[in-house]
Motif scaffolding. Structure first.
Motif, PDB file in Angstrom:
ATOM      1  N   LEU A 143       0.830  -1.197   0.000  1.00  0.00           N
ATOM      2  CA  LEU A 143       0.000   0.000   0.000  1.00  0.00           C
ATOM      3  C   LEU A 143       0.872   1.257   0.000  1.00  0.00           C
ATOM      4  O   LEU A 143       0.567   2.236  -0.690  1.00  0.00           O
ATOM      5  CB  LEU A 143      -0.934  -0.015   1.216  1.00  0.00           C
ATOM      6  CG  LEU A 143      -2.118   0.961   1.203  1.00  0.00           C
ATOM      7  CD1 LEU A 143      -2.997   0.742  -0.023  1.00  0.00           C
ATOM      8  CD2 LEU A 143      -2.930   0.824   2.484  1.00  0.00           C
ATOM      9  N   VAL A 144       1.968   1.225   0.747  1.00  0.00           N
ATOM     10  CA  VAL A 144       2.913   2.342   0.750  1.00  0.00           C
ATOM     11  C   VAL A 144       3.514   2.525  -0.634  1.00  0.00           C
ATOM     12  O   VAL A 144       3.600   3.652  -1.157  1.00  0.00           O
ATOM     13  CB  VAL A 144       4.019   2.106   1.801  1.00  0.00           C
ATOM     14  CG1 VAL A 144       5.085   3.206   1.716  1.00  0.00           C
ATOM     15  CG2 VAL A 144       3.433   2.058   3.208  1.00  0.00           C
ATOM     16  N   SER A 145       3.922   1.427  -1.247  1.00  0.00           N
ATOM     17  CA  SER A 145       4.515   1.494  -2.593  1.00  0.00           C
ATOM     18  C   SER A 145       3.521   2.039  -3.607  1.00  0.00           C
ATOM     19  O   SER A 145       3.889   2.819  -4.501  1.00  0.00           O
ATOM     20  CB  SER A 145       4.989   0.110  -3.031  1.00  0.00           C
ATOM     21  OG  SER A 145       6.027  -0.348  -2.193  1.00  0.00           O
ATOM     22  N   PHE A 146       2.258   1.631  -3.475  1.00  0.00           N
ATOM     23  CA  PHE A 146       1.236   2.142  -4.396  1.00  0.00           C
ATOM     24  C   PHE A 146       1.086   3.651  -4.243  1.00  0.00           C
ATOM     25  O   PHE A 146       1.001   4.380  -5.240  1.00  0.00           O
ATOM     26  CB  PHE A 146      -0.109   1.459  -4.140  1.00  0.00           C
ATOM     27  CG  PHE A 146      -1.242   2.121  -4.879  1.00  0.00           C
ATOM     28  CD1 PHE A 146      -1.420   1.899  -6.242  1.00  0.00           C
ATOM     29  CD2 PHE A 146      -2.108   3.001  -4.229  1.00  0.00           C
ATOM     30  CE1 PHE A 146      -2.448   2.536  -6.935  1.00  0.00           C
ATOM     31  CE2 PHE A 146      -3.129   3.638  -4.918  1.00  0.00           C
ATOM     32  CZ  PHE A 146      -3.300   3.398  -6.279  1.00  0.00           C
ATOM     33  N   ALA A 147       1.026   4.150  -3.008  1.00  0.00           N
ATOM     34  CA  ALA A 147       0.879   5.583  -2.779  1.00  0.00           C
ATOM     35  C   ALA A 147       2.048   6.356  -3.384  1.00  0.00           C
ATOM     36  O   ALA A 147       1.857   7.408  -4.012  1.00  0.00           O
ATOM     37  CB  ALA A 147       0.778   5.862  -1.284  1.00  0.00           C
ATOM     38  N   ASN A 148       3.257   5.827  -3.226  1.00  0.00           N
ATOM     39  CA  ASN A 148       4.434   6.474  -3.812  1.00  0.00           C
ATOM     40  C   ASN A 148       4.350   6.478  -5.342  1.00  0.00           C
ATOM     41  O   ASN A 148       4.680   7.473  -6.001  1.00  0.00           O
ATOM     42  CB  ASN A 148       5.708   5.765  -3.366  1.00  0.00           C
ATOM     43  CG  ASN A 148       5.967   5.915  -1.873  1.00  0.00           C
ATOM     44  OD1 ASN A 148       5.482   6.855  -1.246  1.00  0.00           O
ATOM     45  ND2 ASN A 148       6.721   4.993  -1.293  1.00  0.00           N
ATOM     46  N   ALA A 149       3.889   5.358  -5.919  1.00  0.00           N
ATOM     47  CA  ALA A 149       3.762   5.267  -7.374  1.00  0.00           C
ATOM     48  C   ALA A 149       2.713   6.236  -7.898  1.00  0.00           C
ATOM     49  O   ALA A 149       2.885   6.850  -8.963  1.00  0.00           O
ATOM     50  CB  ALA A 149       3.403   3.837  -7.773  1.00  0.00           C
ATOM     51  N   LEU A 150       1.622   6.408  -7.145  1.00  0.00           N
ATOM     52  CA  LEU A 150       0.572   7.342  -7.552  1.00  0.00           C
ATOM     53  C   LEU A 150       1.111   8.769  -7.594  1.00  0.00           C
ATOM     54  O   LEU A 150       0.811   9.530  -8.533  1.00  0.00           O
ATOM     55  CB  LEU A 150      -0.609   7.239  -6.588  1.00  0.00           C
ATOM     56  CG  LEU A 150      -1.769   8.204  -6.799  1.00  0.00           C
ATOM     57  CD1 LEU A 150      -2.324   8.114  -8.212  1.00  0.00           C
ATOM     58  CD2 LEU A 150      -2.872   7.950  -5.769  1.00  0.00           C
ATOM     59  N   GLU A 151       1.910   9.152  -6.628  1.00  0.00           N
ATOM     60  CA  GLU A 151       2.492  10.498  -6.628  1.00  0.00           C
ATOM     61  C   GLU A 151       3.497  10.663  -7.768  1.00  0.00           C
ATOM     62  O   GLU A 151       3.520  11.710  -8.429  1.00  0.00           O
ATOM     63  CB  GLU A 151       3.130  10.784  -5.265  1.00  0.00           C
ATOM     64  CG  GLU A 151       2.092  10.908  -4.156  1.00  0.00           C
ATOM     65  CD  GLU A 151       2.697  11.252  -2.803  1.00  0.00           C
ATOM     66  OE1 GLU A 151       3.939  11.406  -2.722  1.00  0.00           O
ATOM     67  OE2 GLU A 151       1.923  11.377  -1.824  1.00  0.00           O
ATOM     68  N   ARG A 152       4.332   9.640  -7.998  1.00  0.00           N
ATOM     69  CA  ARG A 152       5.283   9.735  -9.111  1.00  0.00           C
ATOM     70  C   ARG A 152       4.553   9.861 -10.436  1.00  0.00           C
ATOM     71  O   ARG A 152       4.950  10.639 -11.315  1.00  0.00           O
ATOM     72  CB  ARG A 152       6.191   8.501  -9.136  1.00  0.00           C
ATOM     73  CG  ARG A 152       7.228   8.444  -8.027  1.00  0.00           C
ATOM     74  CD  ARG A 152       8.317   7.422  -8.350  1.00  0.00           C
ATOM     75  NE  ARG A 152       7.779   6.082  -8.575  1.00  0.00           N
ATOM     76  CZ  ARG A 152       7.570   5.179  -7.617  1.00  0.00           C
ATOM     77  NH1 ARG A 152       7.857   5.485  -6.359  1.00  0.00           N
ATOM     78  NH2 ARG A 152       7.091   3.988  -7.912  1.00  0.00           N
ATOM     79  N   ALA A 153       3.481   9.094 -10.601  1.00  0.00           N
ATOM     80  CA  ALA A 153       2.711   9.156 -11.843  1.00  0.00           C
ATOM     81  C   ALA A 153       2.082  10.527 -12.040  1.00  0.00           C
ATOM     82  O   ALA A 153       2.037  11.052 -13.163  1.00  0.00           O
ATOM     83  CB  ALA A 153       1.638   8.067 -11.838  1.00  0.00           C
ATOM     84  N   THR A 154       1.605  11.119 -10.977  1.00  0.00           N
ATOM     85  CA  THR A 154       0.974  12.442 -11.058  1.00  0.00           C
ATOM     86  C   THR A 154       1.985  13.503 -11.468  1.00  0.00           C
ATOM     87  O   THR A 154       1.751  14.285 -12.403  1.00  0.00           O
ATOM     88  CB  THR A 154       0.332  12.805  -9.703  1.00  0.00           C
ATOM     89  OG1 THR A 154      -0.597  11.791  -9.321  1.00  0.00           O
ATOM     90  CG2 THR A 154      -0.391  14.140  -9.789  1.00  0.00           C
ATOM     91  N   LEU A 155       3.125  13.531 -10.772  1.00  0.00           N
ATOM     92  CA  LEU A 155       4.154  14.522 -11.102  1.00  0.00           C
ATOM     93  C   LEU A 155       4.771  14.238 -12.468  1.00  0.00           C
ATOM     94  O   LEU A 155       5.067  15.168 -13.233  1.00  0.00           O
ATOM     95  CB  LEU A 155       5.231  14.518 -10.012  1.00  0.00           C
ATOM     96  CG  LEU A 155       4.750  14.900  -8.598  1.00  0.00           C
ATOM     97  CD1 LEU A 155       5.917  14.883  -7.621  1.00  0.00           C
ATOM     98  CD2 LEU A 155       4.053  16.255  -8.589  1.00  0.00           C
TER      99      LEU A 155
END
Length: 403
Positions: free
Chosen positions: A349-361
């Motif tokens: 879940l932590v990794s997913f949240a980090n990936a979501l932010e990277r994808a957004t930026l």
């Protein structure tokens, strides 16, 4: 791919107008296809708050205490016009103010820095974090319309029945009156939250108020910060190589404009409300800022720090296209999911949240963004997407990240 599982639910607080539309889009395209979302849902839309006598807001705050993590959509704080527009029973207080009063703690707001969006203030090189006291002041005020001539006094009645009085004003005609309060315990929690956050992030901490004018109210904030720092934090700050200092709010504003950033600016409740909007706008957009309320008990409430984007909502209702920036809402979800994953020891879940932010930026840095950013970006050939188009572009990049 199999969905990421959550061990514990988080509190989901839905909101109003265009941000409510975005909220559902973010869930549909960026969260639910990848995460088996577990949430306790509270509808903080203005109609439901009016229908429940605002009990739903209180219930959502209590649920946050119980579950430890919440994510909140932007909500309306009604004025006279909103009361008429929505046919409300009364002019309900700020839901954020109600939640913060119940949870106490501190709101930390930090600009979301992304390549191609340069700060308006040229010398700002690093984000500036606003630490906003989350209790009292104007958000828990009592107000009165004064009809005419008379005397207004501040009266405190002690437990033994004795009274202390202070003249406020001798009114010679109509006017208005406002009473505010705060608590030593809440100010102490505010100071400790800010000082701890400074140590964790290894950043200098500034605190500013107006004690030269408010010689009792604001001065109490200054004294409590100084007492807590000297008794509990001075040696730890020296060991970490960081600094705490106090200055007047007007001096702080002048210093901020000349600074490079990379520090925490602690503000009283209303000061923090205003200054966080100034900072987010100067760093690029009101929709480019994270906001998290941290309670002394260890509860976390993540939210979008901007309003409900009323103008875009009315256009949306007419069927007209909108290009509303959803980054703060996306980061509210990613922040809450990351914290839920950290608290539950679920690294996926932590990794997913980090990936979501990277994808957004990454989507923005690839030149695909909403119109507010396209107007100010330094990237050549930027493409302005509509509201859903940007979220779909992030989803496309997120799928690639996760694959």
């Amino acid at each position: 791919m199999p969905k990421i599982q959550m061990k514990t639910a988080l509190v989901e607080m839905d909101g109003d107008e265009m941000t409510r539309i975005i909220w559902q889009m973010v869930k549909d395209h960026l969260i639910c296809p990848f995460v088996e979302l577990r949430s306790e849902y509270f509808d903080l839309g203005l109609e439901n708050r009016d229908r429940t006598g605002d009990q739903v807001t209180v219930d959502s705050a209590e649920a946050t205490r119980r579950l430890g993590v919440a994510v909140k959509c932007a909500t309306i704080t009604p004025n006279v016009q909103r009361v008429e527009e929505y046919g409300l029973h009364q002019m309900w207080k700020s839901p954020n103010g109600t939640i913060r009063a119940i949870l106490d703690g501190t709101v930390f707001r930090t600009p979301i820095v992304v390549g191609g969006i340069e700060p308006v203030v040229r010398n700002w090189k690093k984000p500036i974090t606003i630490a906003r006291h989350a209790y009292g002041d104007v958000y828990k005020n009592a107000e009165m319309r004064i009809p005419g001539t008379g005397r207004a006094e501040l009266v405190f009645t002690a437990a033994d029945g004795s009274e202390t009085r202070e003249l406020i004003h001798e009114f010679s005609g109509p006017g208005v009156l406002q009473g505010m309060h705060n608590l030593d315990s809440s100010i102490g929690s505010f100071a400790r939250s800010c000082l701890e956050y400074a140590l964790v992030t290894r950043q200098d901490l500034w605190f500013a108020s107006k004690d030269t004018i408010s010689k009792t109210y604001d001065h109490r904030f200054k004294d409590v910060f100084a007492e807590v720092f000297e008794a509990e934090y001075r040696e730890r700050f020296e060991a970490a190589g960081i600094e705490y200092f106090y200055t007047l709010i007007d001096d702080a504003v002048a210093r901020v404009m000349k600074a490079e950033g990379g520090f925490i600016w602690a503000c009283k409740n209303y000061d923090g409300d205003v200054m966080s909007d100034m900072l987010s706008s100067a760093f690029g957009s009101l929709a480019m800022m994270t906001s998290v309320l941290v309670s002394p008990e260890g509860s976390f409430e993540y939210e979008a720090a901007h309003g409900t984007v009323q103008r875009h909502y009315y256009r949306h209702l007419k069927g007209e296209p909108t290009s509303t920036n959803s980054v703060a809402t996306i980061f509210a979800w990613s922040g809450a999911l990351r914290k839920r994953g950290e608290m539950d020891a679920t690294p996926d879940l932590v990794s997913f949240a980090n990936a979501l932010e990277r994808a957004t930026l990454g989507t923005i840095e690839a030149g695909r963004m909403t119109a507010d950013l396209a107007r100010i970006t330094t990237l050549a050939g930027a493409q302005a997407l509509d509201t859903e188009g940007f979220i779909l572009a992030v989803a496309e990049r997120l799928r690639a990240e996760l694959a």
